[in-house]
Design an enzyme around this catalytic site. Structure first.
Site, PDB file in Angstrom:
ATOM      1  N   CYS A  27      25.221 109.387  80.799  1.00 10.40           N
ATOM      2  CA  CYS A  27      26.139 108.972  81.040  1.00 10.40           C
ATOM      3  C   CYS A  27      26.867 107.771  80.825  1.00 10.40           C
ATOM      4  O   CYS A  27      27.056 107.386  79.792  1.00 10.40           O
ATOM      5  CB  CYS A  27      24.629 107.541  81.503  1.00 10.40           C
ATOM      6  SG  CYS A  27      25.266 105.911  82.365  1.00 10.40           S
ATOM      7  N   CYS A  73      25.816 104.377  79.733  1.00 15.16           N
ATOM      8  CA  CYS A  73      25.375 103.992  78.703  1.00 15.16           C
ATOM      9  C   CYS A  73      25.455 104.488  77.347  1.00 15.16           C
ATOM     10  O   CYS A  73      25.543 103.685  76.559  1.00 15.16           O
ATOM     11  CB  CYS A  73      24.364 105.210  78.833  1.00 15.16           C
ATOM     12  SG  CYS A  73      22.947 105.096  80.299  1.00 15.16           S
TER      13      CYS A  73
END
Length: 435
Positions: A53, A56
């Site tokens: 991600c 993230c």
């Protein structure tokens, strides 16, 4: 002393930077399956992430700073992170549906964080939710301190009552967004006028508003509407939260750095309307645009006239309310499909940009398996259809041959054989012939 070369200085800076990163990471615990059984004794602030991600990865250095700050101030909240793809069962148990997901876990309760992903905002969320649900204000000095620190906060004034029970229920649901306090009537500032007790008040925009059960309806809904300032700077997270209120939101799109009369005038007009016409529109009028959003059905209204003064802005909003301004967008099936396609496209692009190899694996492997299954089903149906067709043909040929033989036997009787059935003689006649 020998002069330090640029290369040596660069290596030294890189070493210091890596040491600082490692130092920050030391205050963020990597969590595994044992966390499920051991967490209830402490308060945890957890980042559920996925390795592929992109958002993230952007959050990781900020999260390390959060861990360092919480440790340095002696907070009882522990900071950790968990790979939700490796421990998917635990992530599902906590209701993780996207990445990154930030939750504060306090006993059996789990609170979602939905604000901006900055260090200060995340730490403020942790302090608010980890503390007492209803904070008492024992003195006027404490009340003044809270007013200076918080732009919006709610206060319950009075003793035990049904209203207080509703206030506590609302606080347990909305503590993730704002602060809740309680105070006696003597602690409340002198400029506050209360017609009856007990009462619930919201302090914001340098004034206050009192909850009226008959006019404002459900207390929790009223708090959810009033937790925003009438005029504030807009961002994506705030706009998302405003969607829960069901209000019209007027956004003035301006350049804060531009000091021209056009920009400053529009800003002052929006501020004046938000301040002086609150009761007329019952909506939150905010500053970055002149787009009006209907958050109850996701429609928006574009400005169809020039705004020169306050009257023009008021007339524009009234035109929206009486339906003379055409609405854009909405939550129709077509619009929902468009949003789904856009969200899916954005997610796929984000995955491939952040990790192309992982993207090829995530999407290539399932597509390959599906292709093999489809090919197997197609070839199996083809062979089966051939066998079935051949069987049907042979069966029809057999039936036609049998029908032909039966008709031939009926039309051409054997020689010496009568078409009439033989007459059966009596039994005594047959016995005499035998004798």
């Amino acid at each position: 002393m020998a002069a330090r070369t640029p290369g040596a200085a660069l290596r030294l800076c890189a070493t210091v930077f890596l040491l600082e990163m490692a130092f920050c990471k030391g205050f963020v615990e990597d969590l595994d399956e044992s966390f499920k059984d051991n967490r209830k004794d402490d308060i945890w602030l957890v980042d559920f992430y996925a390795p592929w991600c992109g958002h993230c990865k952007k959050l990781e250095p900020i999260w390390n700073e959060v861990g360092l700050e919480m440790k340095s101030i002696g907070s009882p909240v522990k900071v950790g992170k968990m790979d939700a793809t490796s421990y998917s069962s635990i992530a599902s148990e906590f209701g993780v549906r996207g990445y990154p997901t930030i939750k504060l876990l306090k006993g059996d309760l789990a609170y979602n964080y939905r604000g901006p992903r900055t260090k200060d905002d995340i730490i403020e969320f942790a302090h608010r939710v980890s503390g007492a649900l209803i904070r008492p204000l024992p003195s006027q000095q404490m009340f003044e301190h809270v007013q200076k620190r918080h732009r919006v906060f709610f206060v319950y004034v009075g003793g035990e009552s049904t209203l207080k029970e509703k206030y506590i229920d609302a606080a347990s649901e909305l503590i993730v967004y704002t602060y809740f306090f309680s105070a006696s009537e003597e602690v409340v500032p002198e400029y506050v006028t209360l017609k009856e007790m007990p009462a619930v008040l919201v302090f914001k925009d340098e004034t206050y508003f009192v909850y009226d059960e008959y006019e404002d309806g459900d207390l929790s809904s009223w708090i959810n509407r009033e937790r925003f300032q009438n005029y504030l700077t807009m961002d994506g997270f705030l706009l998302y939260e405003l969607g829960d209120t069901g209000k019209l939101v007027a956004i003035a799109i301006i350049d804060e750095k531009n000091t021209s009369i056009e920009h400053t005038s529009l800003k002052s007009i929006i501020q004046e309307v938000a301040r002086d016409y609150r009761d007329q529109f019952h909506s939150e009028l905010t500053v970055p645009t002149v787009v009006v959003l209907n958050t109850s059905n996701q429609q928006y209204f574009l400005l169809d006239r020039e705004i020169k003064n306050t009257e023009d802005m008021v007339q524009f909003i009234n035109s929206i309310l009486d339906g003379t301004v055409e609405a854009q967008g909405g939550d129709s099936i077509l619009q929902r499909l468009k949003r789904m396609v856009f969200d899916a496209k954005s997610t796929v692009v984000s995955i491939f940009k952040s990790s192309p190899i992982m993207g090829c694996f995530l999407f290539g492997l399932p597509l390959g398996v599906i292709s093999i299954m489809c090919y197997g089903i197609y070839t199996a149906d083809t062979d089966g259809g051939y066998i079935e067709e051949r069987y049907e043909v042979s069966k029809s040929e057999t039936e036609s041959q049998e029908a032909t033989e039966e008709s031939r036997e009926l039309q051409e009787p054997r020689s010496g054989q009568s078409l009439l059935p033989a007459r059966q003689e009596p039994k005594d006649v047959l016995e005499k012939k035998t004798d």
